[in-house]
Structure formats: structure tokens, C-alpha cells
Design an enzyme around this catalytic site. Structure first.
Site, PDB file in Angstrom:
ATOM      1  N   ASP A   1      12.069 -12.022  -4.120  1.00 25.19           N
ATOM      2  CA  ASP A   1      12.646 -11.358  -3.976  1.00 25.19           C
ATOM      3  C   ASP A   1      13.344 -11.726  -2.289  1.00 25.19           C
ATOM      4  O   ASP A   1      14.750 -11.842  -1.704  1.00 25.19           O
ATOM      5  CB  ASP A   1      12.355 -10.009  -3.296  1.00 25.19           C
ATOM      6  CG  ASP A   1      12.721  -9.224  -4.624  1.00 25.19           C
ATOM      7  OD1 ASP A   1      13.524  -9.812  -5.664  1.00 25.19           O
ATOM      8  OD2 ASP A   1      12.175  -8.386  -5.255  1.00 25.19           O
TER       9      ASP A   1
ATOM     10  N   ARG B   1       2.781  -0.276   6.421  1.00 24.48           N
ATOM     11  CA  ARG B   1       4.057  -0.604   6.990  1.00 24.48           C
ATOM     12  C   ARG B   1       4.323  -0.201   8.204  1.00 24.48           C
ATOM     13  O   ARG B   1       5.408  -1.072   8.531  1.00 24.48           O
ATOM     14  CB  ARG B   1       5.067   0.579   6.301  1.00 24.48           C
ATOM     15  CG  ARG B   1       5.095  -0.377   4.456  1.00 24.48           C
ATOM     16  CD  ARG B   1       5.609  -1.842   4.115  1.00 24.48           C
ATOM     17  NE  ARG B   1       5.848  -2.616   3.151  1.00 24.48           N
ATOM     18  CZ  ARG B   1       4.974  -2.775   2.330  1.00 24.48           C
ATOM     19  NH1 ARG B   1       3.774  -3.279   2.508  1.00 24.48           N
ATOM     20  NH2 ARG B   1       5.297  -2.431   1.325  1.00 24.48           N
TER      21      ARG B   1
ATOM     22  N   ASP C   1       8.263   2.132   0.791  1.00 26.14           N
ATOM     23  CA  ASP C   1       8.535   2.128   2.094  1.00 26.14           C
ATOM     24  C   ASP C   1       9.601   1.651   2.731  1.00 26.14           C
ATOM     25  O   ASP C   1       9.693   1.208   4.026  1.00 26.14           O
ATOM     26  CB  ASP C   1       7.765   0.081   1.379  1.00 26.14           C
ATOM     27  CG  ASP C   1       6.581   0.255   0.866  1.00 26.14           C
ATOM     28  OD1 ASP C   1       5.761   0.926   1.318  1.00 26.14           O
ATOM     29  OD2 ASP C   1       5.949  -0.498  -0.539  1.00 26.14           O
TER      30      ASP C   1
ATOM     31  N   SER D   1       4.807  -5.525  -9.617  1.00 24.45           N
ATOM     32  CA  SER D   1       5.421  -5.179  -8.752  1.00 24.45           C
ATOM     33  C   SER D   1       4.485  -5.360  -7.782  1.00 24.45           C
ATOM     34  O   SER D   1       3.511  -3.389  -8.061  1.00 24.45           O
ATOM     35  CB  SER D   1       6.116  -4.302  -8.215  1.00 24.45           C
ATOM     36  OG  SER D   1       6.055  -3.833  -7.237  1.00 24.45           O
TER      37      SER D   1
END
Ligand code: ARG
Length: 429
Positions: free
Chosen positions: A40, A121, A150, A202
């Protein structure tokens, strides 16, 4: 460049801006991209240059993801046209400033998730702000989808710490599926790790844990396939010999393993390694996300599965009944704020002050027995234990604790309950 134009173009129109911090294409000149090296963000690195005619600075952050080669990631970013590619080792800051406060708060969401991604994060986004400013970027780009937590954690952090910076989240809008992304990658010479045949899980990981989502995990009645476990040994393959690991704490912070003093990063990494060997820390969890969805996650959290119960045990030993009952409620609130992306909310720091105060007493040693997937407290000791073996023993009576006083206590303790019970039963007669 070849046929990149065949892939979907940016579809956002100027009228669809739904938040003040989102960037209009015309505002984007130099972008700080949070770059993992995966498909990605690699596609994104190229795509931003093409779509926005912008320069891209790549930032990769080491939070202790096992087995990552950061030299390779940096090289890939440069090869894809990044004007600068930075790699930051933030393990120490992550451990000290994020994981340790979470240990002090017994940080668990939904009774099972030790928050490793949620803790990572805000730090990642804080570093993105720092490096965006350093490189004179106007915009930060990240690889989150529109369906997860996220994006909330990252964008809330950026909007809080740097109101002058704009955000783009290409995956939310580019409408490329995996097939199209692979096509785009091929057309632009982006290497695809692990081949293109099978959709991968993922994954997100750091030194506090690893999560897997997607594929069969989305089928709630599908028991875990073995190949999902890349960190923790499956319990049935774990050693036949149990191991007792003694964890020393000082003021709520783990400081030693089996009597050996270690820096916090090394302690967390070693605990993870030992737990993983014994099959400890596998969690198969249905989670209520902030954005409304219910999602299944497979977590591998060997360090947290040992250190959190050890800390909680020691904390209960040194706390009074009143402290122990109260703290759980604050712990839950703390975990929810962090899970929900509100790391910078003042209530979190207020709660931290309470956590720090309670943890002043949390010094001592807890022995955890690790055996085939289970981590269980077996020994405790603390100079601050609110415990007196003389008082607690069944073997003698007398001394400070008078058993003769107990009936009087019971009579008063149960007074209101007895009165209410009597009233109710009389009314029923
Ligand atoms: N469900 C967890 C959370 O919300 C883990 C998310 C993992 N993130 C990811 N991008 N795969 O914190």
C-alpha cells in the site's frame, strides 16, 4: 512512466472535504509519507508523486517490529523516488513513554487486547509531525483505510499537535482494489513482497504485540489456521518443561528478569521471546471498533500476556481493598481513551497522574509459570505488601486480629441488608 494513467484517478472533488485538516490537491506540495515498505505505502509513494505532482519524504518508524530490514525499506523508498528517506528507531520512546504507562494502567481493551497498535499510532503520528516540520512538508500521508481505528488515532494526533499540517489518506479514496494495486505496482516497477498470488493477512506489529486481520479471520466460525501464528509457538508444540520467570518491578516498571537488570526495550523483547517459546499470548478476539464495526482479530502478545498479569498481581498485593476496587474502573477508562485515539486528551494525563501515584508502591517480584500457552502467577513478594502472614494464617488466633470481634462486625456490616430483606419479605406475606 508507463501506463499509470490506466489506474483510477483521484476522485475527490473540492466540495467533498469533510474535515478542515484534509488537503485539497492544490495545497499539496511536499508530503511526509508514513512508509512501511509494504504494498500500500509503496504504491502510495509513487502515486502521490504522479497525482499531486508533489515531492515525497518517506518516514519509517521502528517500534520493534521483529524481522524488519530497515536498510532495505529505506533503499526501496529512495528507489521509488522519495526525496529523502528517514528511518527512526523509536523503540526506547515507545517502551518508556507508551508501553510503561500502559502497564501501570493494566492497559487492556475489551478484556483481551493489550493495545499495542493503539499505543504505537500516537507516537508514529507525533514523529510524522516532527519530521514533516523538519523537511518543510505541508501534508502528511498515511496508509490507513477508512474502516479502522488507526486513521482516527493518526489524524486526531496530527490535528491536535499540528493544526497547520494537512492530511491525505489515499487508500480511503483511490478506489484501487488489491488487483489494481498490484497492476499499478507492476507498471511502476514496485517490487511485490511475498508474491501476488495469495492475499496476505493484514499485519501490524511492534514490540508489544502483533495483530492479524483479513482472509478467513473474517469468518467467525473458522478456527485459526496454523499459518497465522508467526510469533508465538503453537501451545501444542511448546516445550514439555515449564519455565518460571521472575519479573522484578520498581514503582510499577518491570526492571529485571530472573534477577538480571535490563533496559526496558531489552526486557520487553526478551519477555516476548520467552513467552513466544512457551506458546503464551494467543488471543482470538471480537472487537468493537471506534468506527462502529465489530471485527475479529488474532493477536500474538507474548510479552503482554506475562507482564500485565504480573503487574496486576503485584499492584493488588500492595494496594488496599479500596484502591484495588477503584483502580480497575480508571484502568478501563484509560484503555478506552487510548483505544479510541484520544492519547492527547487531558483526561488521559490526569489518569496517568493517578496511575503514577498508585504505582509508587508497586515494587517487588512476581514469578510467572509458563507452560504450553499458559502464564500463571505462582510467587509474589514485595516490601510494600499489605499482607501479614501472621494475621492471615488459620493456624493461630489472637494477636492484632481478634476473632472474638468478628461477630460484632458481622452484625453491623449486614444491618441494612437484613432490614431491607425483612421489609420485603413482610410485604410479600
Ligand atoms: N484492532 C486493533 C486496533 O484497532 C489492531 C489494528 C491493527 N491495525 C492494522 N492496521 N492492521 O488497535
Amino acid at each position: 512512466m508507463t501506463d499509470a494513467t490506466e489506474t483510477p484517478q483521484i476522485k475527490t472533488t473540492p466540495h467533498t472535504r469533510t474535515a478542515s485538516y484534509l488537503a485539497e490537491p492544490s495545497e499539496v506540495g511536499r508530503v511526509l509519507l508514513l512508509y512501511s515498505g509494504g504494498l500500500d505505502t509503496s504504491v502510495m509513494l509513487k502515486w502521490i508523486q504522479d497525482e499531486y505532482e508533489a515531492e515525497v519524504v518517506a518516514l519509517t518508524i521502528n517500534l520493534g517490529q521483529p524481522g524488519e530490514d530497515y536498510g532495505v525499506v529505506r533503499g526501496k523508498a529512495e528507489q521509488l523516488g522519495a526525496v529523502a528517506a528517514e528511518v527512526v528507531d523509536a523503540r526506547e520512546e515507545f517502551a518508556t513513554g507508551y508501553v510503561v504507562p500502559s502497564i501501570k494502567a493494566n492497559g487492556i481493551y475489551g478484556l483481551a487486547y493489550p493495545l499495542f497498535t493503539a499505543l504505537g499510532r500516537p507516537l508514529i503520528a507525533k514523529l510524522a509531525v516532527e519530521y514533516a516540520r523538519k523537511h518543510n512538508c505541508d501534508t502528511i500521508a498515511h496508509g490507513c483505510t477508512g474502516k479502522g481505528n488507526d486513521q482516527v488515532r493518526i489524524e486526531a494526533t496530527i490535528a491536535t499537535l499540528a493544526p497547520e499540517l494537512k492530511v491525505i489518506a489515499p487508500v480511503r479514496g483511490w478506489q484501487m482494489g488489491r488487483e489494481e494495486e498490484i497492476e499499478y505496482a507492476r507498471a511502476n516497477g514496485i517490487p511485490i513482497k511475498g508474491g501476488a498470488e495469495q492475499t496476505p493477512y493484514s499485519i501490524d506489529d511492534n514490540l508489544w504485540g502483533r495483530s492479524s486481520e483479513g482472509r478467513w479471520i473474517e469468518e467467525l466460525d473458522h478456527a485459526p489456521d496454523d499459518d497465522v501464528f508467526q510469533l508465538v509457538t503453537r501451545p501444542e508444540l511448546a516445550p514439555d518443561e515449564p519455565q518460571i520467570l521472575e519479573i522484578g518491578f520498581e514503582r510499577g516498571v518491570p526492571v529485571s528478569l530472573d534477577g538480571e537488570r535490563l533496559g526496558i526495550v531489552e526486557l520487553l523483547e526478551r519477555t516476548a521471546e520467552i513467552g513466544a517459546r512457551h506458546g503464551v499470548g494467543i488471543v482470538d478476539h471480537i472487537e468493537d471498533r471506534i468506527v462502529g464495526l465489530k471485527v475479529r482479530d488474532i493477536y500474538e502478545v507474548p510479552a503482554a500476556a506475562i507482564l500485565l498479569p504480573a503487574h496486576a498481581e503485584l499492584e493488588r498485593l500492595v494496594g488496599t481493598i479500596h484502591q484495588n476496587q477503584f483502580k480497575g474502573e480508571l484502568d478501563r477508562k484509560w484503555a478506552y481513551l487510548v483505544y479510541a485515539g484520544l492519547w492527547w486528551e487531558p483526561l488521559r494525563t490526569d489518569l496517568d497522574a493517578y496511575m503514577a501515584s498508585v504505582n509508587e508502591q508497586v515494587t517487588g517480584t512476581i514469578g510467572m509459570k509458563l507452560y504450553k500457552g499458559v502464564a500463571r502467577v505462582v510467587t509474589r513478594s514485595s516490601p510494600n505488601a499489605v499482607y501479614d502472614a501472621q494475621l492471615a494464617t488459620f493456624e493461630t488466633s489472637g494477636g492484632l486480629f481478634s476473632q472474638q470481634a468478628s461477630p460484632g462486625f458481622i452484625e453491623l456490616w449486614s444491618l441494612q441488608s437484613r432490614m431491607a430483606h425483612r421489609l420485603r419479605t413482610q410485604r410479600e406475606e
